[in-house]
Design a protein around this motif. Structure first.
Motif, PDB file in Angstrom:
ATOM      1  N   LEU A  78     -61.142  32.583  27.797  1.00 12.88           N
ATOM      2  CA  LEU A  78     -61.021  32.394  29.448  1.00 12.88           C
ATOM      3  C   LEU A  78     -62.026  33.298  29.905  1.00 12.88           C
ATOM      4  N   LEU A  90     -62.603  25.184  31.479  1.00 13.09           N
ATOM      5  CA  LEU A  90     -62.742  26.911  31.789  1.00 13.09           C
ATOM      6  C   LEU A  90     -63.707  27.528  30.679  1.00 13.09           C
ATOM      7  N   TYR A 142     -64.007  30.680  36.656  1.00 17.14           N
ATOM      8  CA  TYR A 142     -62.844  29.771  37.273  1.00 17.14           C
ATOM      9  C   TYR A 142     -63.309  28.968  38.174  1.00 17.14           C
TER      10      TYR A 142
END
Length: 189
Positions: free
Chosen positions: A50, A156, A162
Motif C-alpha cells: 500500500l 493503490l 490513496y
C-alpha cells in the motif's frame, strides 16, 4: 407435535414434492484449488504493498469465493499507520485484531481492539483504523461481498497514493470505480 406415519410410499411421494428448484449440482471442475495460507504469508505469495509501505497479505481472493468475500491480513509496524476515513457503498468490512492494538472508528464511535477483538463496519458508515501498538501488529480484514475491493487495493499499489487525497476528480474516480467514498484524513492518535 403431530406424528404422521407416511410409510415408505408416502414418504417418497412427499419428498418428490419438496421444492428443489434452487439446487443445482456443484461443478467441481470450476472450483479454485484449495490452498492453505501460512501465518504471515499471502495466498500463493500474493502480497500487495500500500501507499506508505504497509502490506496486505491476501488470505482469500475474490475469485475463490465467487465474489462473496475478500480476506486480508495486514501486518503493521508503524504506530499511527492506517487508511483515510472512508466508507464502502456495497461492502461490510470486518476487523479482527491478531496482534498489537488498534483504534477503530465506525460512525461516531471509537473502539480499541486488542488481540482477539473484532468489530464490523457496516456499508455506507464512515470508518477508519490506526495502529496504536509498540512493536508489530497484525489485523485480519474481511470485505463482503468482495465486489471490486481487491482491484482497488491492486490499483493503490500501482498508483502509490490513496484515492481521494487529491482533486475532486480523484475522489469521484474512487467512488465511480470502486464504490469507496473518502470522507476525511487518517485517524490521529
Amino acid at each position: 407435535m403431530v406424528s404422521v406415519d407416511l410409510g415408505r410410499r408416502g414418504f417418497v411421494e412427499a419428498l418428490a414434492g419438496f421444492p428443489l428448484a434452487g439446487m443445482a449440482p456443484v461443478d467441481q471442475t470450476s472450483s479454485p484449488p484449495v490452498v492453505k495460507v501460512a501465518a504471515g504469508a499471502g495466498r500463493l505469495d500474493d502480497i500487495i504493498t500500500l501507499p506508505g509501505g504497509d502490506r496486505i497479505h491476501v488470505k482469500v481472493a475474490t475469485q475463490e469465493s465467487g465474489g462473496a468475500l475478500f480476506m486480508t491480513e495486514q501486518p503493521i509496524e508503524r504506530r499511527g499507520s492506517g487508511p483515510p476515513r472512508h466508507y464502502h457503498e456495497e461492502q461490510d468490512e470486518w476487523f479482527y485484531c491478531l496482534a498489537g492494538e488498534y483504534v477503530v472508528e465506525i460512525g461516531e464511535q471509537r473502539f480499541r481492539l486488542g488481540p482477539g477483538d473484532s468489530i464490523l463496519g457496516p456499508r455506507r458508515v464512515p470508518h477508519a483504523f490506526v495502529y496504536d501498538g509498540a512493536g508489530p501488529g497484525r489485523i485480519l480484514i474481511g470485505f463482503t461481498p468482495a465486489g471490486r475491493i481487491e482491484q482497488f487495493f491492486r490499483e493503490l499499489e500501482k498508483r502509490g497514493q490513496y484515492f481521494g487525497n487529491g482533486s475532486p476528480e480523484d475522489k469521484e474516480l474512487a467512488h465511480r470505480l470502486y464504490g469507496i467514498v473518502n470522507v476525511g484524513p487518517p485517524l490521529k492518535l
